[in-house]
Design an enzyme around this catalytic site. Structure first.
Site, PDB file in Angstrom:
ATOM      1  CB  CYS A 137      13.117   8.531   8.088  1.00 54.03           C
ATOM      2  SG  CYS A 137      13.932   7.587   6.814  1.00 54.03           S
ATOM      3  CD  GLU A 152      10.826  12.100  11.938  1.00 52.36           C
ATOM      4  OE1 GLU A 152       9.746  11.554  12.237  1.00 52.36           O
ATOM      5  OE2 GLU A 152      11.683  11.565  11.240  1.00 52.36           O
ATOM      6  CE  LYS A 203      -1.849   2.509   3.227  1.00 51.82           C
ATOM      7  NZ  LYS A 203      -1.706   3.848   2.589  1.00 51.82           N
ATOM      8  CD  GLU A 263      13.733   0.100   8.113  1.00 56.20           C
ATOM      9  OE1 GLU A 263      14.388   0.992   8.675  1.00 56.20           O
ATOM     10  OE2 GLU A 263      14.222  -0.973   7.740  1.00 56.20           O
ATOM     11  N   GLY A 295       3.837   3.129  13.958  1.00 58.93           N
ATOM     12  CA  GLY A 295       4.633   1.930  14.262  1.00 58.93           C
ATOM     13  C   GLY A 295       4.172   1.282  15.560  1.00 58.93           C
ATOM     14  N   GLY A 332       7.223   4.440   8.240  1.00 54.80           N
ATOM     15  CA  GLY A 332       6.351   5.578   8.511  1.00 54.80           C
ATOM     16  C   GLY A 332       6.652   6.150   9.877  1.00 54.80           C
ATOM     17  CB  SER A 333       4.710   8.412  11.992  1.00 53.44           C
ATOM     18  OG  SER A 333       3.499   7.704  12.040  1.00 53.44           O
ATOM     19  CB  THR A 334       7.789   6.750  16.122  1.00 53.60           C
ATOM     20  OG1 THR A 334       9.072   6.777  15.490  1.00 53.60           O
ATOM     21  CG2 THR A 334       7.911   6.001  17.433  1.00 53.60           C
ATOM     22  CD  GLU A 335       0.462   9.389  15.849  1.00 50.24           C
ATOM     23  OE1 GLU A 335       1.137  10.189  15.162  1.00 50.24           O
ATOM     24  OE2 GLU A 335      -0.759   9.514  16.037  1.00 50.24           O
TER      25      GLU A 335
HETATM   26  P1  NAD Z   1       2.421   7.647   8.611  1.00 49.37           P
HETATM   27  O1  NAD Z   1       2.946   6.752   9.643  1.00 49.37           O
HETATM   28  O2  NAD Z   1       1.269   8.483   8.944  1.00 49.37           O
HETATM   29  O3  NAD Z   1       2.006   6.841   7.318  1.00 49.37           O
HETATM   30  C1  NAD Z   1       2.802   5.876   6.737  1.00 49.37           C
HETATM   31  C2  NAD Z   1       1.911   4.881   6.032  1.00 49.37           C
HETATM   32  O4  NAD Z   1       1.106   4.197   6.978  1.00 49.37           O
HETATM   33  C3  NAD Z   1       0.939   5.477   5.027  1.00 49.37           C
HETATM   34  O5  NAD Z   1       0.866   4.610   3.923  1.00 49.37           O
HETATM   35  C4  NAD Z   1      -0.378   5.478   5.782  1.00 49.37           C
HETATM   36  O6  NAD Z   1      -1.495   5.406   4.942  1.00 49.37           O
HETATM   37  C5  NAD Z   1      -0.260   4.257   6.621  1.00 49.37           C
HETATM   38  N1  NAD Z   1      -1.059   4.257   7.862  1.00 49.37           N
HETATM   39  C6  NAD Z   1      -1.462   5.316   8.603  1.00 49.37           C
HETATM   40  N2  NAD Z   1      -2.147   4.899   9.686  1.00 49.37           N
HETATM   41  C7  NAD Z   1      -2.166   3.547   9.641  1.00 49.37           C
HETATM   42  C8  NAD Z   1      -2.718   2.530  10.482  1.00 49.37           C
HETATM   43  N3  NAD Z   1      -3.365   2.824  11.598  1.00 49.37           N
HETATM   44  N4  NAD Z   1      -2.549   1.254  10.124  1.00 49.37           N
HETATM   45  C9  NAD Z   1      -1.868   0.923   9.010  1.00 49.37           C
HETATM   46  N5  NAD Z   1      -1.346   1.835   8.175  1.00 49.37           N
HETATM   47  C10 NAD Z   1      -1.482   3.140   8.489  1.00 49.37           C
HETATM   48  O7  NAD Z   1       3.682   8.487   8.158  1.00 49.37           O
HETATM   49  P2  NAD Z   1       3.788   9.531   6.977  1.00 49.37           P
HETATM   50  O8  NAD Z   1       3.235  10.790   7.493  1.00 49.37           O
HETATM   51  O9  NAD Z   1       3.296   8.993   5.713  1.00 49.37           O
HETATM   52  O10 NAD Z   1       5.368   9.595   6.833  1.00 49.37           O
HETATM   53  C11 NAD Z   1       6.157  10.382   7.632  1.00 49.37           C
HETATM   54  C12 NAD Z   1       6.857   9.576   8.706  1.00 49.37           C
HETATM   55  O11 NAD Z   1       7.506   8.415   8.199  1.00 49.37           O
HETATM   56  C13 NAD Z   1       7.945  10.349   9.388  1.00 49.37           C
HETATM   57  O12 NAD Z   1       7.742  10.319  10.772  1.00 49.37           O
HETATM   58  C14 NAD Z   1       9.242   9.644   9.012  1.00 49.37           C
HETATM   59  O13 NAD Z   1      10.208   9.700   9.993  1.00 49.37           O
HETATM   60  C15 NAD Z   1       8.812   8.269   8.730  1.00 49.37           C
HETATM   61  N6  NAD Z   1       9.700   7.635   7.750  1.00 49.37           N
HETATM   62  C16 NAD Z   1      10.597   6.707   8.159  1.00 49.37           C
HETATM   63  C17 NAD Z   1      11.445   6.101   7.257  1.00 49.37           C
HETATM   64  C18 NAD Z   1      12.447   5.059   7.675  1.00 49.37           C
HETATM   65  O14 NAD Z   1      13.003   4.385   6.851  1.00 49.37           O
HETATM   66  N7  NAD Z   1      12.703   4.880   8.935  1.00 49.37           N
HETATM   67  C19 NAD Z   1      11.362   6.423   5.905  1.00 49.37           C
HETATM   68  C20 NAD Z   1      10.436   7.368   5.516  1.00 49.37           C
HETATM   69  C21 NAD Z   1       9.605   7.953   6.446  1.00 49.37           C
END
Ligand code: NAD
Ligand code: MN
Length: 776
Positions: A298, A395, A190, A264, A247, A242-245
């Protein structure tokens, strides 16, 4: 403007990349996209628009996948997986290779489409994102070919759900899909809701190369779709960036399901400049570290730590450089910084910068202003920031640099590690001795020496601490898509009954904490009704006991993690000797617990195993595509909390504890609940051993109580739960607090040689990649 005038002013003119190819592709699809399931395009009832951050205008409509589409995709991926895994490595390699070729062939279309959808500069998509995507598929085509020999015994995990963010849409897709497919898995991916388009173009490429239907499925949608994927029982692994939250939400959602999980997450990476650094190079590096992709990275070097003596000079140089940066149309080949992904992100950045100022930081932004059409934010420097302030800890995920100063290398390391994250770091000094020493002390998955933002498929990328776990890239990344089944035992062991005493009693039963036998805090005990019909009492640990044990383990970690493998080997050999010398009492305790001499012999052999491994679980030097070397270290994780199973009480306990301490971790272990006697017997032997105080701490008690205190303690960095499977789910749930690494298993044949070795050591370590470029 005449040529003469241009020569005089040296002003840049606009140099936009043509977008006709991408616009044509969008038109061919009537700017309306379906989901890609089982090799077919499946329409959904609802959808949403994806916008161009450079203009704020819509680009196309994409599908919102619902439960119906997720079910269909899981069905297709499940049906495809068996056949896909049965292909030879050579056959899978040819598909991955074909994908890499197609990405290269269509690289311009991919680059422009990515820039349109995401707002990042065309220079970056063209020169970095898309070439790296092709590189990942080539690299993993190679692994597909040689895995049969190099990873013998490992099996694919199955169907993988993969969820990615918007900041590197196609690159994150490749980091997820290439290793998964190479190792024989099928995927449901996704993309993020802001940037779905290149994933859809990628789906077309899958069809074009004849990839079997169902091997790759692309579902567009928002977090709701993500949630449906995470919760689906037909999926065996979730890979998330994605975000730590989010995660943390995923850790909880997958707790107890047996799904493999890699995360990640975010970062707040330090960029450290020592006074003997080549300052011009460091400033150019810094521009790349924090203004690459508008700082929406990130691993962005978002915390500048500069040595006091050169701080003024460095900051002046940085401000001067910022004045010359160009923000503008992402398709313009001459701009440095493109657009911010969405208004909500723009607001967040604006709000955090305001807060930084309120908390006392000095703000610098260039004198020029940003375009007003689209979503733009200027490069920003917050200096004079206190290490505890919001902007130094949170962040920001935007083009905002916070700057602090330090005096000594020790202070630099302390500041660098003063964060819950641990994704990356950049260290600048012409003194390699200093730079490498600092690199070894920083808690982060990637350290760049005199460089920044170097990436390659041959090097693993991923976090320490709350930046998540698992690696993408390198050989280390392959294990995320493989499993190595335990050897299971068939017979169930007889166990003794355990009874909690309500009244405190006089006789003092002990815990083993900080190298000494310690009175339990509560003064309560447990009565064991042993198999020889006698009874025995042991201490009933409480929260305070666990806390004391964790504190002892934390205190011991600093020195133990720095000991060399040879010393740890010697300590293990000596322990084996002591076990042999004390065999009479141990055998007796084992016999009363329903076991015997054989288990003791196996236990002594296991100590020898880890004495052997202590100086042999080496890192690697990766063949990355740059001049210089990228070395990996298998570093300890920190404090490992271990819940041992009831069966084979001595052997299982040592099988888990030894790989952890042999690799430099310190441990708080909870022994078998029903048969802790052999471990209580071990206390005396440990006291005689050379193991430094605090390296191994043991708390006996009711598992239901002590494991909870252990799993929720923020001083514990990993939790290995081999006790009751129902309790494992709870431990995984509680691990979400500080994102402990988790490892579980049950009904294991501990005597098997599959219950020792590299698989265990891999769980006990995390891979750090250090990049050391040299020469021109
Ligand atoms: P996000 O966590 O909101 O979203 C990431 C993905 O998760 C999106 O595809 C979103 O649709 C999906 N998602 C959201 N809520 C979900 C849930 N409850 N269950 C399953 N999937 C869900 O993050 P974002 O705003 O898209 O990206 C920014 C964040 O990602 C930043 O905090 C950044 O640090 C992190 N990031 C980390 C890395 C890494 O490799 N460590 C790389 C890129 C981004
Ligand atoms: Mn978009």
């Amino acid at each position: 403007m005449s040529v003469k005038e241009i020569f005089k002013s040296m002003e840049y003119g606009p140099a936009p990349e043509a977008s006709d190819l991408a616009e044509k592709w969008l038109e061919e699809h009537s700017r309306d996209f379906a989901c890609y399931i089982g090799g077919k395009w499946v329409r959904t009832e609802t959808g949403f628009e994806t916008l161009n951050p450079g203009t704020g205008k819509p680009l196309a409509k994409v599908a919102q996948a619902t439960k119906k589409e997720v079910d269909l995709a899981v069905e297709a991926a499940t049906a495809a997986q068996k056949k896909w895994a049965r292909l030879t490595g050579f056959q899978r390699a040819k598909y991955l290779y074909a994908i890499a070729r197609q990405v290269q062939k269509h690289s311009r279309l991919f680059a422009v489409l990515e820039t349109l959808d995401n707002g990042k500069p065309i220079r970056e998509t063209r020169d970095i994102d898309i070439p790296l995507v092709a590189r990942h598929f080539y690299y993993h085509a190679g692994w597909a070919k040689i895995a049969e020999q190099e990873l013998a015994g490992y099996e694919p995990v199955g169907v993988c759900g993969q969820i990615i963010p918007w900041n590197f849409p196609l690159l994150m897709l490749s980091w997820k899909i290439a290793p998964a497919l190479a190792m024989g898995n099928t995927v449901i991916l996704k993309p993020a809701e802001f940037t779905p388009l290149t994933a859809l173009l990628f789906a077309e490429i899958c069809t074009r190369v004849g990839l079997p239907a169902g091997v790759v499925n692309i579902l567009t949608g928002d977090g709701e779709t993500g949630k449906l994927i995470v919760d689906h029982p037909g999926i065996q692994k979730i890979a998330f960036t994605g975000s730590t939250e989010v995660g943390r939400i995923l850790r909880k959602a997958t707790a107890g399901t047996g799904k493999k999980l890699s995360l990640e997450l975010g970062g707040k990476s330090p960029f450290i400049i020592f006074q003997d650094a080549d300052l011009d190079s460091a400033v150019e590096g810094l521009v790349d570290a924090i203004w690459f992709n508008q700082g929406q990275v990130c691993c962005a070097g978002s915390r500048l730590l500069v040595q006091e003596g050169i701080a003024e000079k460095a900051l002046a140089k940085i401000r001067e450089r910022m004045e010359k940066l160009r923000v503008g149309n992402p398709l313009d080949k001459a701009i440095d910084i493109g657009a911010i992904i969405a208004p909500v992100q723009l607001e967040r950045i604006t709000e955090l910068v305001k807060q930084g100022k309120e908390e006392g930081a000095d703000l610098f932004q260039p004198s020029w202003s940003c375009p007003t059409e689209g979503w733009f934010y200027p490069p920003t420097l917050l200096s004079n920031v206190s290490p505890a302030s919001t902007v130094a800890q949170i962040e920001i995920f935007g083009p905002v640099l916070v700057a602090m100063t330090f005096r000594t290398p020790k202070e630099a390391v302390d500041l660098a590690n003063n964060t819950v994250y641990g994704l990356a770091a950049s260290v600048w000094s012409e003194n390699l001795n200093l730079a490498l020493d600092v690199a070894s002390q920083i808690k982060a998955g990637t350290v760049w020496v005199n460089s920044t933002n170097l990436f390659d498929a041959a090097s693993g990328f991923g976090g320490y601490r709350e930046s998540g776990y698992g690696r993408e890239g390198g050989k280390e990344g392959l294990y995320e898509y493989l499993k190595l089944p335990f050897a299971h035992r068939t017979a169930t062991a007889k166990t003794s009954k355990v009874e909690a005493n309500e009244d405190p009693i006089d006789k003092t039963h002990k815990q083993y904490i900080a190298g000494k036998q310690a009175r339990p805090d509560g003064g309560y005990s447990l009565t064991l009704h042993l198999l020889d019909k006698t009874t025995e009492e042991v201490a009933r640990g409480n929260r305070k006991d666990v806390r004391n044990a964790v504190e002892a383990a934390q205190a011991a970690f600093t020195n133990w993690s720095k000991t060399n493998g040879h010393l740890r080997a010697q300590i293990h050999y000596y322990l084996a000797e002591n076990l042999q010398d004390e065999s009479a009492s141990l055998e007796k305790a084992l016999a009363r617990s329903g076991s015997g001499k054989q288990e003791l012999e196996q236990a002594i052999e296991r100590v020898f195993t880890y004495a052997a491994w202590a100086d042999k679980f080496d890192g690697q030097v990766h063949s990355t595509a740059q001049k210089g070397f990228t070395y990996t270290m298998n570093e300890p994780i920190g404090v490992v909390g271990i819940v041992a199973p009831n069966e084979a009480p001595l052997l299982s306990f040592l099988s888990l504890v030894l790989p952890a301490i042999a690799s430099g971790n310190t441990v708080v272990a909870i022994p078998s609940e029903s048969a802790p006697l052999p471990i209580v017997e071990l206390y005396r032997i440990l006291e005689m051993s050379d193991l430094p105080a605090g390296v191994l701490n043991i708390v006996t008690g009711l598992h239901a109580e002590v494991q909870t205190y252990l799993a929720e303690h923020d001083g514990v960095d990993a939790i290995w739960h081999f006790g009751d499977p129902a309790a494992q789910a709870r431990a995984e749930m509680l691990s979400a607090g500080n994102l402990k690494q988790t490892w579980t298993g049950h009904s294991i044949d501990w005597a098997s040689n599959k219950s020792e070795g590299t698989h265990f050591l891999r769980h006990a370590t995390q891979v750090k990649n250090v990049w050391v470029p040299y020469g021109e």
